[in-house]
Design a protein around this motif. Structure first.
Motif, PDB file in Angstrom:
ATOM      1  N   GLU A 172       0.823  -1.200   0.000  1.00 31.94           N
ATOM      2  CA  GLU A 172       0.000   0.000   0.000  1.00 31.94           C
ATOM      3  C   GLU A 172       0.861   1.255   0.000  1.00 31.94           C
ATOM      4  O   GLU A 172       1.989   1.258   0.519  1.00 31.94           O
ATOM      5  N   ARG A 173       0.296   2.314  -0.563  1.00 33.40           N
ATOM      6  CA  ARG A 173       0.948   3.625  -0.557  1.00 33.40           C
ATOM      7  C   ARG A 173      -0.127   4.690  -0.412  1.00 33.40           C
ATOM      8  O   ARG A 173      -1.140   4.651  -1.114  1.00 33.40           O
ATOM      9  N   ASN A 174       0.084   5.648   0.483  1.00 29.13           N
ATOM     10  CA  ASN A 174      -0.859   6.745   0.658  1.00 29.13           C
ATOM     11  C   ASN A 174      -0.370   7.945  -0.131  1.00 29.13           C
ATOM     12  O   ASN A 174       0.624   8.589   0.234  1.00 29.13           O
ATOM     13  N   ASP A 175      -1.046   8.226  -1.246  1.00 25.95           N
ATOM     14  CA  ASP A 175      -0.726   9.393  -2.050  1.00 25.95           C
ATOM     15  C   ASP A 175      -1.515  10.599  -1.554  1.00 25.95           C
ATOM     16  O   ASP A 175      -2.392  10.480  -0.701  1.00 25.95           O
ATOM     17  N   ARG A 179      -5.299   6.529  -1.599  1.00 31.50           N
ATOM     18  CA  ARG A 179      -4.534   5.387  -1.127  1.00 31.50           C
ATOM     19  C   ARG A 179      -4.541   4.337  -2.237  1.00 31.50           C
ATOM     20  O   ARG A 179      -5.582   4.038  -2.818  1.00 31.50           O
ATOM     21  N   THR A 181      -3.629   0.425  -3.282  1.00 33.00           N
ATOM     22  CA  THR A 181      -3.354  -0.918  -2.789  1.00 33.00           C
ATOM     23  C   THR A 181      -3.067  -1.823  -3.974  1.00 33.00           C
ATOM     24  O   THR A 181      -3.805  -1.819  -4.962  1.00 33.00           O
ATOM     25  N   GLU A 207      -7.277   1.952  -6.475  1.00 39.16           N
ATOM     26  CA  GLU A 207      -6.959   3.358  -6.239  1.00 39.16           C
ATOM     27  C   GLU A 207      -8.162   3.985  -5.544  1.00 39.16           C
ATOM     28  O   GLU A 207      -9.167   4.292  -6.177  1.00 39.16           O
ATOM     29  N   PRO A 210      -9.982   9.288  -1.332  1.00 40.84           N
ATOM     30  CA  PRO A 210     -10.670   9.467  -0.050  1.00 40.84           C
ATOM     31  C   PRO A 210     -12.097   9.966  -0.241  1.00 40.84           C
ATOM     32  O   PRO A 210     -12.354  10.862  -1.037  1.00 40.84           O
TER      33      PRO A 210
END
Length: 345
Positions: A172-175, A179, A181, A207, A210
């Motif tokens: 995972e990466r929080n852009d 976020r 996954t 993708e 939020p």
């Protein structure tokens, strides 16, 4: 099916939803695209392309591709413990947003572990954090629920592969805007016993932009009282539930508070609490879900706000009374609602 760890999400990871009555043998054959073409290594599926965040291992080819602007999917986030007795929520989580699904085949002569470790290294270089990496039964299902990944002899389709060749990665990466996954599931198999083992890799990228909150205005008790006096019913959108669940979200507290105030200010008022769903899913399932959601609202009003349960009758309408088309996300959102209907005695 191979294991509960894999069986619940393999169809959607590899090829999207399979028919509800697909047998395990049919499901696996569809997912792995068996049998392989007699001509050998296929070319990329026409019109398909790599996801830019994942790329591909050199020599692999795309055999399936699907992209959906919005969908929801459950993915494993932890090993399956205790011999397969875990509840789904203990080892799965819900992900939603833009979903891209790809399936790769090959290259021959490379282990699935080597391919997944390469992907893991590239993802971490791009800022992804590995949430779960497991290999074989010892890592993915330490409880020992299933002794083998697939018994090809009983399946009768010539698919000699074991848990040892199964590798799963969740990163995972929080852009700034979403976020992201990435779920990668790989196995090694062969279409016939005389063929060499061939890696098959399923890629799912979610993708998740939020969700914007505060978009639904809370209906005040006075406003609801006026609408009930005029129309006898009111649709409430400020009471929402967790996906595929009767659990009321935390964001619903203000609206339920106003509903409690309405009932408290009008002690002679009796109402139906009616749950409505959108048109996705089976009729009986949605009917049951809407009934459970209506009951949850009654229980919350009685337990938290002291409203006598005898004044509230929960009812589930399921999908039978839409107020908009179920063909769009917007229409389905309008159909998911709680209605308050006055009971005149």
């Amino acid at each position: 099916m191979p294991s509960r760890f894999l069986a619940s999400f393999l169809p959607r990871v590899l090829l999207g939803r399979l028919p509800r009555r697909a047998t395990p043998t049919l499901a696996l054959a569809l997912m792995l695209g068996l049998p392989l073409p007699a001509s050998g290594q296929p070319a990329d599926l026409a019109g398909a392309s790599d996801h830019p965040l994942v790329g591909r291992y050199e020599g692999a080819v795309i055999t399936a591709h699907e992209s959906r602007a919005y969908d929801e999917i459950r993915l494993p986030v932890a090993p399956l413990e205790r011999g397969g007795k875990d509840t789904p929520d203990a080892w799965q989580a819900e992900f939603s947003g833009r979903i891209t699904s790809l399936r790769y085949e090959g290259p021959g002569g490379r282990s699935m572990l080597e391919i997944l470790r390469n992907h893991q290294s590239e993802l971490e270089a791009k800022g992804f954090a590995t949430r779960l990496f497991c290999r074989g039964k010892a890592d993915c299902s330490p409880g020992g629920a299933i002794p083998t990944f697939w018994d090809a002899g009983r399946a009768g389709i010539g698919l000699p592969t074991t848990w040892d060749s199964t590798v799963y990665l969740l990163a995972e990466r929080n852009d700034a805007e979403a976020r992201v996954t990435v779920a990668l599931l790989g196995v090694e198999t062969r279409a016939r016993g005389d063929r060499p083992l061939m890696p098959h890799l399923a890629v799912t990228v979610v993708e998740a932009t939020p969700m914007e909150t505060g978009r639904i205005a809370v209906l005040a008790a006075d406003e609801m009282a006026q609408t009930l006096a005029r129309d006898g019913r009111i649709a409430v959108y400020g009471i929402t539930f967790e996906f595929d669940s009767a659990e009321i979200t935390a964001e619903s507290a203000d609206q339920i508070g106003e509903l409690g105030r309405l009932m408290g200010d009008n002690p002679d008022l009796a109402v139906l609490i009616v749950g409505h769903t959108d048109g996705k899913g089976g009729f009986d399932y949605n009917l049951s879900l809407s009934q459970r959601r209506a009951q949850a609202v009654v229980d919350r009003l009685a337990g938290t706000h002291g409203i006598a349960a005898a004044r509230m009758t929960p009812a589930g309408a399921g999908m039978v009374a839409p107020v908009a088309s179920n063909r769009s996300d917007e229409g389905r959102a309008r159909n998911r609602r709680v209605e308050i209907v006055e009971i005149v005695r």
